[in-house]
Design a protein around this motif. Structure first.
Motif, short mmCIF file in Angstrom:
data_model
loop_
_atom_site.label_atom_id
_atom_site.label_comp_id
_atom_site.label_asym_id
_atom_site.label_seq_id
_atom_site.Cartn_x
_atom_site.Cartn_y
_atom_site.Cartn_z
N SER A 108 0.83 -1.20 0.00
CA SER A 108 0.00 0.00 0.00
C SER A 108 0.87 1.25 0.00
O SER A 108 1.98 1.26 0.55
N THR A 109 0.34 2.29 -0.63
CA THR A 109 0.98 3.60 -0.60
C THR A 109 0.08 4.62 0.08
O THR A 109 0.53 5.68 0.49
N ARG A 110 -1.21 4.27 0.21
CA ARG A 110 -2.17 5.18 0.85
C ARG A 110 -3.39 4.39 1.29
O ARG A 110 -3.88 3.55 0.54
N GLU A 119 -10.54 2.70 0.96
CA GLU A 119 -9.78 2.46 -0.26
C GLU A 119 -8.32 2.33 0.12
O GLU A 119 -7.81 3.09 0.94
N THR A 121 -4.79 2.26 -1.84
CA THR A 121 -4.04 2.45 -3.08
C THR A 121 -2.65 1.87 -2.85
O THR A 121 -2.08 2.03 -1.77
N ASP A 123 0.96 -0.47 -4.85
CA ASP A 123 1.70 -0.97 -6.00
C ASP A 123 1.59 -2.49 -6.05
O ASP A 123 1.94 -3.18 -5.09
N PRO A 132 0.23 0.83 -10.19
CA PRO A 132 -0.67 1.13 -9.09
C PRO A 132 -2.06 0.53 -9.32
O PRO A 132 -2.51 0.38 -10.46
N ILE A 133 -2.70 0.15 -8.20
CA ILE A 133 -4.10 -0.26 -8.24
C ILE A 133 -4.79 0.33 -7.01
O ILE A 133 -4.13 0.73 -6.04
N THR A 134 -6.11 0.36 -7.06
CA THR A 134 -6.91 0.79 -5.92
C THR A 134 -7.82 -0.36 -5.52
O THR A 134 -8.54 -0.91 -6.35
N HIS A 136 -10.94 -1.47 -3.18
CA HIS A 136 -12.13 -0.93 -2.51
C HIS A 136 -12.55 -1.93 -1.46
O HIS A 136 -12.62 -3.13 -1.74
N ALA A 149 -10.63 -5.40 -6.28
CA ALA A 149 -9.92 -4.51 -7.21
C ALA A 149 -10.04 -5.13 -8.59
O ALA A 149 -10.10 -6.35 -8.74
#
Length: 190
Positions: A108-110, A119, A121, A123, A132-134, A136, A149
């Protein structure tokens, strides 16, 4: 069960990771929509309920651990031989090249939102390519946490499976899903 701050271990003992495929093309009626499960994987979640900016998730999946759990649709039922052939194709031959790329990773980055709706977000690295992906997600009920995702295979250099001279194709987009049934503190004995 209420979510509390802490560092938690994730894996097959308390969660599931699924990949769901669809079909396309003129011959799509002949194929199956597949549910594939990762059976060897591990992860860590750092939960900071009141401050999601300080939360994080990391997951590592063994590419050779993908098992076909279900095949729906198609002109005939999915056999054990069909499942075995699909698993060989996934891991070695054409798609994931598990010898050269033994793992799939997510970092995760966020993290944003609340335990009820969030959510993540991050790599996703597949076959040595990172994009990157998100993800949910939601928290509620028996599953504690669950989410999804959408991943476009070709972005990671994966050519969707084809048969019958291309008349039957797996859709380029697959849905990755997770379900956490309970949290295991990272420092708890296994």
């Amino acid at each position: 069960m209420a979510l509390t701050d802490g560092t938690y271990r994730l894996g097959p003992s308390n969660a599931r990771l699924l990949i769901k495929t669809g079909r396309t093309g003129l011959g799509r009626r002949a194929g199956h929509d597949l549910t594939i499960e990762a059976v060897r994987w591990s992860g860590k979640a750092v939960l900071v309920v009141g401050d999601p900016d300080n939360a994080s998730v990391s997951v590592t999946v063994e590419t050779g651990s993908l098992k076909v759990r279900e095949g729906t649709g198609g002109l005939k039922a999915l056999t054990d031989a069909d499942r075995a052939e699909i698993e060989r194709t996934l891991a070695k031959r054409d798609l994931l090249h598990s010898t050269e790329h033994p793992t799939i990773t997510f970092r995760s980055t966020r993290v944003a939102g609340t335990p009820q709706s969030f959510e993540i977000t991050g790599d996703l690295t597949i076959k040595g390519r990172t994009h990157p992906i998100t993800v949910h997600g939601q928290g509620n009920g028996d599953r504690l946490l669950h989410g999804w995702a959408t991943v476009t295979q070709s972005t990671w250099g994966i050519k969707p499976y084809t048969a019958f001279l291309g008349a039957l194709r797996l859709a380029d987009e697959v849905r990755m899903e997770f379900e956490v049934t309970r949290l295991e503190p990272a420092d708890a004995p296994r």
